[in-house]
Write a protein that holds these residues in place. Structure first.
Motif, mmCIF file in Angstrom:
data_model
loop_
_atom_site.group_PDB
_atom_site.id
_atom_site.type_symbol
_atom_site.label_atom_id
_atom_site.label_comp_id
_atom_site.label_asym_id
_atom_site.label_seq_id
_atom_site.Cartn_x
_atom_site.Cartn_y
_atom_site.Cartn_z
ATOM 1 N N SER A 113 29.388 79.074 27.587
ATOM 2 C CA SER A 113 29.129 79.398 28.799
ATOM 3 C C SER A 113 27.449 79.476 29.070
ATOM 4 C CB SER A 113 29.519 81.139 29.589
ATOM 5 O OG SER A 113 30.479 80.275 30.212
ATOM 6 N N LEU A 114 27.196 79.550 30.690
ATOM 7 C CA LEU A 114 25.564 79.708 30.103
ATOM 8 C C LEU A 114 24.995 80.682 30.155
ATOM 9 C CD1 LEU A 114 24.041 77.017 33.342
ATOM 10 C CD2 LEU A 114 24.172 76.511 30.432
ATOM 11 N N THR A 115 23.759 81.430 29.457
ATOM 12 C CA THR A 115 23.269 82.819 29.635
ATOM 13 C C THR A 115 22.681 83.300 30.480
ATOM 14 O OG1 THR A 115 20.593 81.936 28.880
ATOM 15 C CG2 THR A 115 22.593 82.749 27.059
ATOM 16 N N PRO A 116 22.813 84.716 30.919
ATOM 17 C CA PRO A 116 21.757 85.470 32.305
ATOM 18 C C PRO A 116 20.550 84.536 32.659
ATOM 19 C CG PRO A 116 23.002 87.003 31.703
ATOM 20 C CD PRO A 116 23.354 86.029 29.722
ATOM 21 N N GLU A 117 19.392 84.498 31.129
ATOM 22 C CA GLU A 117 18.212 83.573 31.212
ATOM 23 C C GLU A 117 18.371 82.297 31.289
ATOM 24 O OE1 GLU A 117 19.033 87.416 28.868
ATOM 25 O OE2 GLU A 117 19.777 85.206 28.649
ATOM 26 N N CYS B 267 21.253 81.070 33.712
ATOM 27 C CA CYS B 267 21.345 80.957 34.930
ATOM 28 C C CYS B 267 20.327 81.035 35.671
ATOM 29 C CB CYS B 267 22.425 81.627 35.282
ATOM 30 S SG CYS B 267 23.670 81.789 35.104
ATOM 31 N N GLN B 268 18.643 82.061 35.542
ATOM 32 C CA GLN B 268 18.427 83.010 36.291
ATOM 33 C C GLN B 268 16.951 81.868 36.463
ATOM 34 O OE1 GLN B 268 17.709 85.322 38.569
ATOM 35 N NE2 GLN B 268 15.929 84.262 38.670
ATOM 36 N N ASP B 269 16.797 80.844 35.699
ATOM 37 C CA ASP B 269 15.779 79.472 35.375
ATOM 38 C C ASP B 269 16.198 78.985 36.211
ATOM 39 O OD1 ASP B 269 13.793 78.157 33.725
ATOM 40 O OD2 ASP B 269 15.235 76.776 33.561
ATOM 41 N N LEU B 270 17.850 77.978 36.135
ATOM 42 C CA LEU B 270 17.430 77.351 36.763
ATOM 43 C C LEU B 270 17.921 77.622 38.648
ATOM 44 C CD1 LEU B 270 21.166 76.236 35.456
ATOM 45 C CD2 LEU B 270 19.223 74.776 35.605
ATOM 46 N N LEU B 271 18.252 79.283 38.375
ATOM 47 C CA LEU B 271 17.983 79.623 39.601
ATOM 48 C C LEU B 271 16.239 79.038 40.708
ATOM 49 C CD1 LEU B 271 20.638 82.370 40.405
ATOM 50 C CD2 LEU B 271 20.542 80.073 41.157
ATOM 51 N N GLU B 272 15.600 79.362 39.305
ATOM 52 C CA GLU B 272 15.028 79.161 40.449
ATOM 53 C C GLU B 272 13.745 77.941 40.011
ATOM 54 O OE1 GLU B 272 12.520 81.619 37.075
ATOM 55 O OE2 GLU B 272 13.466 83.097 37.719
ATOM 56 N N THR C 295 28.377 74.707 34.084
ATOM 57 C CA THR C 295 27.089 73.728 33.746
ATOM 58 C C THR C 295 26.195 74.466 34.727
ATOM 59 O OG1 THR C 295 28.542 72.865 35.485
ATOM 60 C CG2 THR C 295 29.378 72.494 34.290
ATOM 61 N N ALA C 296 25.043 73.327 34.380
ATOM 62 C CA ALA C 296 24.258 73.966 35.205
ATOM 63 C C ALA C 296 24.413 73.896 36.526
ATOM 64 C CB ALA C 296 23.074 72.782 34.617
ATOM 65 N N TYR C 297 25.366 72.319 36.494
ATOM 66 C CA TYR C 297 25.258 72.071 38.961
ATOM 67 C C TYR C 297 25.804 73.050 39.698
ATOM 68 C CZ TYR C 297 22.359 67.723 38.480
ATOM 69 O OH TYR C 297 21.553 67.430 38.242
ATOM 70 N N PHE C 298 26.829 73.920 38.435
ATOM 71 C CA PHE C 298 28.016 75.149 39.232
ATOM 72 C C PHE C 298 26.457 75.855 40.062
ATOM 73 C CE2 PHE C 298 29.896 78.870 38.686
ATOM 74 C CZ PHE C 298 31.041 78.716 39.791
ATOM 75 N N VAL C 299 25.726 76.419 38.901
ATOM 76 C CA VAL C 299 25.096 77.228 38.861
ATOM 77 C C VAL C 299 24.248 77.372 39.966
ATOM 78 C CG1 VAL C 299 22.879 78.765 37.894
ATOM 79 C CG2 VAL C 299 24.968 78.362 36.114
#
Length: 210
Positions: free
Chosen positions: A195-199, A201-206, A117-121
């Motif tokens: 699962s969410l892709t690495p891309e 995940c990176q977008d969510l972190l940014e 999930t997005a919130y986990f990331v």
């Protein structure tokens, strides 16, 4: 916050976690960093019944300064603080789904919980599974200290989750998210989950850092 306010906050969060089923018996411990050490819940203390005045105050070398005898897992908290200078709170639980996940074989120890999930990331990130050591064994502190600079979330094998945050609010939110995602992992274990892709995940972190 003053030390008194921090003591009250630890007590309130302990009761909340216990009442919502994140802790049982006298398992789990909570700490907050101080300029001269840390406050940590006492040993054999139920998270649901923390007396703010009896919370242990411990120096950075682990010596008791005041209060009741500290949790025997205080060294885990000190290991996290030693490696994570910007974090000022640590929560350790024996919550059911995270403990269950910590017992599974054939998992990636460097990424034991997938980004479902997005919130986990955003709240947790990657989770490292530390090898098993008996509770209170100093070798566990060494194992956690070696990887803590890279991971704020650690799953202790056959034991439970450990999470550090910049504040107690963020540490509690993170370990709750970790527990709920562990539950999802087990619910989806025999399903074809995405699962969410690495891309992604990176977008969510940014997005979360902007």
């Amino acid at each position: 916050m003053s030390e008194r306010e921090l003591r009250e906050q630890i007590s309130e969060y302990g009761k909340s976690l216990f009442n919502r089923g994140y802790g049982v018996g006298t398992s789990g411990n909570i700490s907050v960093r101080l300029p001269d050490g840390m406050l940590i819940t006492p040993t054999n203390c139920s998270l649901g019944k923390i007396d703010p005045e009896r919370i242990s105050k411990v120096s950075l070398n682990g010596s008791l300064l005041e209060g009741d005898k500290p949790s025997k897992e205080a060294f885990l908290h000190l290991a996290m603080y030693g490696a994570r200078e910007r974090d000022d709170a640590v929560v350790h639980l024996h919550s059911t789904y995270s403990v269950a996940l910590s017992c599974l074989q054939d998992v990636d120890p460097e990424n034991v919980i997938p980004p479902l999930t997005a919130y986990f990331v955003m709240k947790v990130g990657r989770v490292f599974r530390a090898p098993y050591y008996p509770p209170g064994d100093a070798q566990l502190g060494n194992a956690v200290g070696k990887i803590a600079s890279q991971y704020r979330a650690v799953l202790l094998a056959n034991h439970g989750p450990l999470f550090s945050g910049s504040t107690l609010d963020s540490a509690v939110a993170g370990i709750e998210e970790m527990e709920e995602t562990a539950k999802l992992v087990l619910l989806l274990k025999n399903e074809k989950a995405s699962s969410l892709t690495p891309e992604q995940c990176q977008d969510l972190l940014e997005r979360s850092s902007s």
